[in-house]
Design a protein around this motif. Structure first.
Motif, PDB file in Angstrom:
ATOM      1  N   GLU A  49       0.831  -1.202   0.000  1.00 23.54           N
ATOM      2  CA  GLU A  49       0.000   0.000   0.000  1.00 23.54           C
ATOM      3  C   GLU A  49       0.871   1.259   0.000  1.00 23.54           C
ATOM      4  N   LYS A  50       1.897   1.231   0.827  1.00 25.81           N
ATOM      5  CA  LYS A  50       2.772   2.408   0.919  1.00 25.81           C
ATOM      6  C   LYS A  50       3.514   2.657  -0.391  1.00 25.81           C
ATOM      7  N   ILE A  51       4.036   1.581  -0.984  1.00 27.69           N
ATOM      8  CA  ILE A  51       4.784   1.749  -2.231  1.00 27.69           C
ATOM      9  C   ILE A  51       3.870   2.309  -3.312  1.00 27.69           C
ATOM     10  N   LEU A  52       2.687   1.707  -3.419  1.00 25.03           N
ATOM     11  CA  LEU A  52       1.800   2.111  -4.511  1.00 25.03           C
ATOM     12  C   LEU A  52       1.236   3.520  -4.352  1.00 25.03           C
ATOM     13  N   THR A  53       0.807   3.873  -3.121  1.00 27.32           N
ATOM     14  CA  THR A  53       0.265   5.225  -2.954  1.00 27.32           C
ATOM     15  C   THR A  53       1.355   6.243  -3.283  1.00 27.32           C
ATOM     16  N   GLY A  54       2.556   5.987  -2.781  1.00 25.37           N
ATOM     17  CA  GLY A  54       3.676   6.900  -3.055  1.00 25.37           C
ATOM     18  C   GLY A  54       3.953   6.996  -4.544  1.00 25.37           C
ATOM     19  N   ALA A  55       3.968   5.846  -5.225  1.00 23.13           N
ATOM     20  CA  ALA A  55       4.320   5.835  -6.647  1.00 23.13           C
ATOM     21  C   ALA A  55       3.243   6.501  -7.503  1.00 23.13           C
ATOM     22  N   PHE A  56       1.980   6.280  -7.180  1.00 18.37           N
ATOM     23  CA  PHE A  56       0.919   6.938  -7.948  1.00 18.37           C
ATOM     24  C   PHE A  56       0.939   8.451  -7.729  1.00 18.37           C
ATOM     25  N   MET A 174       9.916   2.731  -3.790  1.00 14.98           N
ATOM     26  CA  MET A 174      10.358   1.529  -3.106  1.00 14.98           C
ATOM     27  C   MET A 174      11.603   1.784  -2.277  1.00 14.98           C
ATOM     28  N   GLU A 175      12.479   2.603  -2.844  1.00 13.10           N
ATOM     29  CA  GLU A 175      13.740   2.872  -2.151  1.00 13.10           C
ATOM     30  C   GLU A 175      13.514   3.535  -0.787  1.00 13.10           C
ATOM     31  N   ALA A 176      12.425   4.264  -0.695  1.00 17.95           N
ATOM     32  CA  ALA A 176      12.148   4.941   0.568  1.00 17.95           C
ATOM     33  C   ALA A 176      11.780   3.938   1.669  1.00 17.95           C
ATOM     34  N   GLU A 180      19.245  -1.319   2.102  1.00 15.62           N
ATOM     35  CA  GLU A 180      20.195  -1.735   1.065  1.00 15.62           C
ATOM     36  C   GLU A 180      20.078  -3.216   0.694  1.00 15.62           C
ATOM     37  N   GLU A 181      20.046  -4.025   1.742  1.00 15.38           N
ATOM     38  CA  GLU A 181      20.120  -5.458   1.551  1.00 15.38           C
ATOM     39  C   GLU A 181      18.912  -6.002   0.776  1.00 15.38           C
ATOM     40  N   GLU A 182      17.748  -5.454   1.126  1.00 16.24           N
ATOM     41  CA  GLU A 182      16.525  -5.983   0.537  1.00 16.24           C
ATOM     42  C   GLU A 182      16.204  -5.389  -0.830  1.00 16.24           C
ATOM     43  N   ILE A 183      16.675  -4.179  -1.033  1.00 20.98           N
ATOM     44  CA  ILE A 183      16.211  -3.433  -2.194  1.00 20.98           C
ATOM     45  C   ILE A 183      16.535  -4.143  -3.508  1.00 20.98           C
ATOM     46  N   HIS A 184      17.691  -4.794  -3.541  1.00 23.26           N
ATOM     47  CA  HIS A 184      18.152  -5.395  -4.783  1.00 23.26           C
ATOM     48  C   HIS A 184      17.149  -6.421  -5.324  1.00 23.26           C
ATOM     49  N   LYS A 185      16.828  -7.413  -4.497  1.00 24.08           N
ATOM     50  CA  LYS A 185      15.914  -8.475  -4.921  1.00 24.08           C
ATOM     51  C   LYS A 185      14.510  -7.919  -5.197  1.00 24.08           C
TER      52      LYS A 185
ATOM     53  N   ALA B 280       8.616  16.228   4.633  1.00 24.98           N
ATOM     54  CA  ALA B 280       9.163  14.934   4.201  1.00 24.98           C
ATOM     55  C   ALA B 280       8.061  13.941   3.828  1.00 24.98           C
ATOM     56  N   TYR B 281       6.822  14.278   4.097  1.00 28.13           N
ATOM     57  CA  TYR B 281       5.714  13.368   3.760  1.00 28.13           C
ATOM     58  C   TYR B 281       5.210  13.605   2.331  1.00 28.13           C
TER      59      TYR B 281
END
Ligand SMILES: Cc1ncc(C[n+]2csc(CCOP(=O)(O)OP(=O)(O)O)c2C)c(N)n1
Ligand code: SF4
Lengths: 588, 281
Positions: A49-56, A174-176, A180-185, B280-281
């Motif tokens: 939800e967070k990724i998508l709301t941010g991306a849209f 997504m980067e937000a 580091e470790e998880e972002i790649h996959k 920042a939001y």
């Protein structure tokens, strides 16, 4: 002790605070699509939800999302609904354009929300007898990537691919969220999703509304809990003592995260009884203290609400409602605690109850709660609910310098009397250590000095002093927001604001207009006069009896119809629209 | 004789001969001798006869609800660490209605002095059993006598590793005074459980009874040893009085505020920072 000063000293004779700038209410989106995503708890549906709301939002759309979840930490069947539009949206819809099922249970769970036009996407392994599914190879892709927990990233990719949106924007969002470790996959999973999504472009997907990059760039995206928290900070909150209870915990968490940046003392108390007593101890010492709770916790606080009334110690209580009685439905929504907020505690004393209806109002009235509590030396309760606290929406930039911080405490002199009679019933408040006087506060009936008394004359005068404060507070009540004009008033309070606005716009019936109450107690009769002029009054409330309707009736307002709902859900635009349409179509 | 800390023209609601008078006198003397400024001293109390103490002494006061003095005190100290904060009340108030707060306040360790008037009975409500009433004690409610094991505040406080744990008998005034002084000098939570005869409703635990059934802890007792303190706390023939245990720990205020001791009323938020965080939001 060092000489200390109170910043922003104020007295009750100063003008009441008006909220910064009159804002234009923006009309809800003309054009929108909805995406429902269903899956089990603990599988990262909230991250999605967070990724998508941010991306849209980054892609130039107005977004709104709300979730519905079971009271369990893992498993179960939960959904997140996203709406993407070309103007503000602040309400959920029941029927959905696209449905993405992350597991088989989600299909049965959301079955009722699908129409003939809904496009259903699910993993290849998922089947359903009655539902036609467009398969996506989630599990196959994940096997290659080596982990189920990349499913969310894969799905976000599919959605972006379907609509041909910029992958780079999704990556940013997504980067937000990942380290580091998880972002790649996760990026790899997302990319595969995008590619697959693009291959589906021949399906009859609904069209995305127009992009408004410039407008959305200047806006902020947050949930109701954070907005309330920003309001409390604007009001100078520097202490929060609370006991966790859904759905109020969002505010507690937010404030705790902010304690890294401000002098803001956070204590998890042993119970709600302690929470509110600590709040009173804090205010007595000069802090701006608050507590956060839900109905069950607030029930325990009623004893201290009453103490706040008698001792005239300010208090701010954030009460996020969920369905009761008792433990009720811990993760669902209802506006069922209005009476509890207004009538809790024993004896007669003043209090103010506020019920913000959207993110901007959460900030405005969170701020105002502190101003009012300090000004009138009484408890101020701000009502929210699970729906408002948890849903994510957008709001314009807020100028925090416009919220004037004032402190109604004065250095005392040697003859200071804590409960001295004054014209308006309010005694200037002293705090220990500031000035020469002694501050004597008590829960017993008392004289002007704060000494116990059983004198009937003194009792009578003190009761009247406290009553005067209520009369004064009423004069400062904020009038309801009236949107549009007509002969049929559609009345709501708190979190139903957005849904009613959207329904009225959709119905486009010139007879209908909206009356939205944020200041729900005590009401100023002058603000209600207009409701005597309307032909029909319809109250819409998220509870079973119409608690607010009854209050209006007590003020001699005729209530012709009530649209009530207490099934654990907030109102949905499409369902409410139908109900309201059927109700008013016969009316003259 | 009038003491500088007396509140003038206030009618005292205690019965003649009550042990509360001596506790009040003791408190005034200790505050004066330690030169604690009444303008920076707050007594927080609950409800009960004992909890009326602040009305008779010239300091700031917050008299709140039955059993709730401790959470108020902890938050008050947090809001302005420069204040001397005293929480005061009876055994019913502090160990009965406020039992949960008693446990958790010890865990927090705010720098306050906690004075409990322990008369083993409810005074204000006219003589029911309190958590510290002895087995067999008969009252209009406990008609066959108390069945429950009495609450032992000292051993409970020790089990929670309270920073300062003591018990005194108000009949042994000089000893009580020296202990109370130590409690004020201790940094952190300090419990002073005070045996106090209720001359009206407790005809068993009288001045004489307390005198005959208590004994000062010998000088050889190592008050830094938790185990031997606990052993002492469980003795009851006679009941030991004195300082059982004392240890230094960081306080509630220090843990939350570090060395920032400014009164919260003197502070305001940095609006630019708030604007930035919102941005920042
Ligand atoms: C919530 C609540 N319950 C009950 C009471 C009634 N009440 C007043 S004082 C008291 C007991 C006080 O006993 P204790 O603390 O031992 O004090 P004492 O009067 O003996 O000094 C009770 C039960 C109350 N005031 N509030
Ligand atoms: S009732 Fe007992 S405790 Fe209360 S004042 Fe009288 S003697 Fe003292």
């Amino acid at each position: 002790m060092n000489e200390t000063k109170v910043p922003f000293e104020a007295t009750i004779s100063d003008q009441a605070v008006s909220l910064p700038e009159k804002r234009e209410e923006e009309l809800p989106g003309r054009d929108s699509i909805s995406i429902l995503i269903g899956g089990a708890a603990g599988t990262g549906i909230m991250t999605l939800e967070k990724i998508l709301t941010g991306a849209f939002k980054r892609s130039g759309y107005f977004v709104f999302s709300t979730k519905e979840y079971m009271s369990r930490v893992r498993g179960g069947s939960n959904t997140t609904l996203l709406r993407i539009a070309d103007a503000p949206v602040n309400a959920p819809c029941w029927y959905t354009d696209i449905f993405i099922a992350l597991d088989t249970d989600a299909l049965s769970h959301a079955h009722e929300r699908l129409t003939d036009h809904t496009i259903v996407l699910a993993d290849e392994n998922i089947t359903h007898e009655e539902i036609e599914i467009t398969k996506i190879p989630v599990s196959r892709a994940l096997k290659e990537l080596g982990g189920r927990h990349y499913a969310n990233s894969y799905v976000t990719g599919v959605i972006f691919g379907i609509f041909g949106l910029d992958e780079a924007v999704l990556t940013e969002s997504m980067e937000a969220l990942f380290d580091e470790e998880e972002i790649h996959k996760n990026k790899a999973a997302m990319h595969q999703g995008v590619v697959y999504g693009q291959s589906l472009k021949d399906l009859p997907f609904p069209k995305l509304p127009g992009q408004l990059q410039q407008k959305t760039n200047s806006m902020h995206l947050m949930d109701g809990s954070s907005a309330s928290g920003f309001g409390f900070l604007a009001g100078g909150c520097n202490m929060i003592t609370a006991y966790p209870m859904s759905p109020s915990t969002g505010v507690l968490n937010f404030m705790a995260s902010m304690s890294e940046h401000f002098t803001l003392l956070v204590e998890q108390s042993e119970d709600e009884i302690a929470s509110l007593n600590m709040v009173l101890g804090g205010w007595f010492g000069g802090a701006r203290a608050m507590t956060s709770t839900s109905g069950g916790g607030f029930a325990l606080m009623s004893e201290a609400v009453s103490l706040s009334g008698m001792s005239e110690t300010p208090a701010v209580i954030y009460l996020a409602q969920r369905p009761g009685p008792a433990t009720g439905l811990p993760t669902r929504s209802e506006q069922g605690d209005l009476n509890l907020a207004i009538y809790s505690g024993h004896g007669y004393f003043g209090r103010i109850v506020l019920a913000p209806g959207d993110l901007q109002e959460c900030i405005d009235f969170g701020y105002l709660a502190f101003e009012l509590a300090d000004r009138y030396q009484m408890p101020v309760i701000t009502l929210s609910d699970q729906y408002l606290a948890d849903s994510i929406g957008m709001l314009k930039r807020v100028d925090f310098s416009a919220y004037v911080q004032r402190r109604y405490i004065l250095p005392t002199d040697a003859l200071y009397e804590r409960y001295k009679f004054t014209e308006n019933g309010i005694t200037p408040r002293g705090v220990p250590g500031l000035g020469e006087g002694l501050v004597v506060s008590t829960s017993d009936e008392h004289d002007e000095r704060g000494q116990i008394t059983e004198s009937s004359h003194m009792r009578d005068k003190m009761v009247k002093k406290r009553k005067k404060k209520i009369s004064l507070a009423i004069l400062e009540a904020h009038s309801p927001k009236v949107m549009g004009e007509g002969s049929i008033a559609v009345i709501g309070w708190g979190s139903t604001k957005g849904v009613i606005t959207e329904v009225l716009r959709e119905l486009a019936d010139p007879r209908l207009f909206q009356v939205h109450f944020v200041w729900v107690h005590p009401l100023d009769p002058r603000h209600l006069e207009m409701l005597k002029e309307t032909k029909t009054n319809i109250v819409i409330e998220n509870n079973v009896t119409g608690e607010f309707s009854d209050i209006l009736k007590k003020h001699d307002i005729d209530i012709h119809h009530r649209i009530l709902q207490a099934d654990g859900f907030a109102f949905f635009t499409d369902l409410l629209k139908e109900k309201l349409y059927n109700l008013v179509k016969e009316q003259k | 004789m009038k003491h500088p800390l007396d509140r003038t023209d206030i009618d005292n609601a205690w019965c003649p001969g009550c042990g509360n008078f001596a506790i009040l006198k003791l408190l005034k003397e200790v505050l004066t001798e330690l030169e604690l400024d009444p303008k920076n001293t707050v007594i927080v109390s609950g409800i009960g006869q004992a909890a009326k103490t602040p009305y008779y002494i010239g300091t700031h006061m917050f008299c709140g609800l039955h059993g709730r003095a401790l959470p108020v005190s902890a938050a008050l100290k947090l809001s302005n660490p420069a204040l001397t904060v005293i929480a005061e009340g009876g055994d019913g108030d502090m160990y009965g209605e406020g039992g949960n707060h008693f446990l958790h306040t010890i865990r927090r360790n705010p720098d306050i002095v906690h004075i409990v008037h322990n008369n083993m009975v409810y005074g204000l409500t006219k003589g029911q059993a309190s958590p510290t009433s002895q087995k067999g004690f008969k009252t209009p409610v406990q008609v066959k006598g108390v069945n429950n094991e009495p609450f032992n505040p000292v051993s409970v406080a020790l089990a929670l590793k309270a920073g300062f744990v003591s018990r005194v008998n108000i009949g042994n005034y000089t000893h009580a005074k020296s202990v109370l002084k130590e409690a004020f000098l201790h940094k952190g939570y300090a419990l002073v459980d005070v045996f106090q005869p209720c001359v009206v409703f407790n005809k068993v635990n009288t001045y004489k009874w307390f005198k005959e059934n208590t004994a000062e802890i010998e000088d050889s007792h190592d008050s830094s040893n938790l185990l031997s303190a606990m052993q002492k706390a469980l003795e009851n023939a006679p009941v030991p009085i004195g300082i059982f245990y004392q240890t230094m720990q960081s306080t509630f205020e220090e843990n939350l505020r570090g060395d920032d001791t400014r009164a919260l009323y003197s502070l305001s938020h940095d609006i630019d920072k708030l604007q930035l965080l919102f941005g920042a939001y």
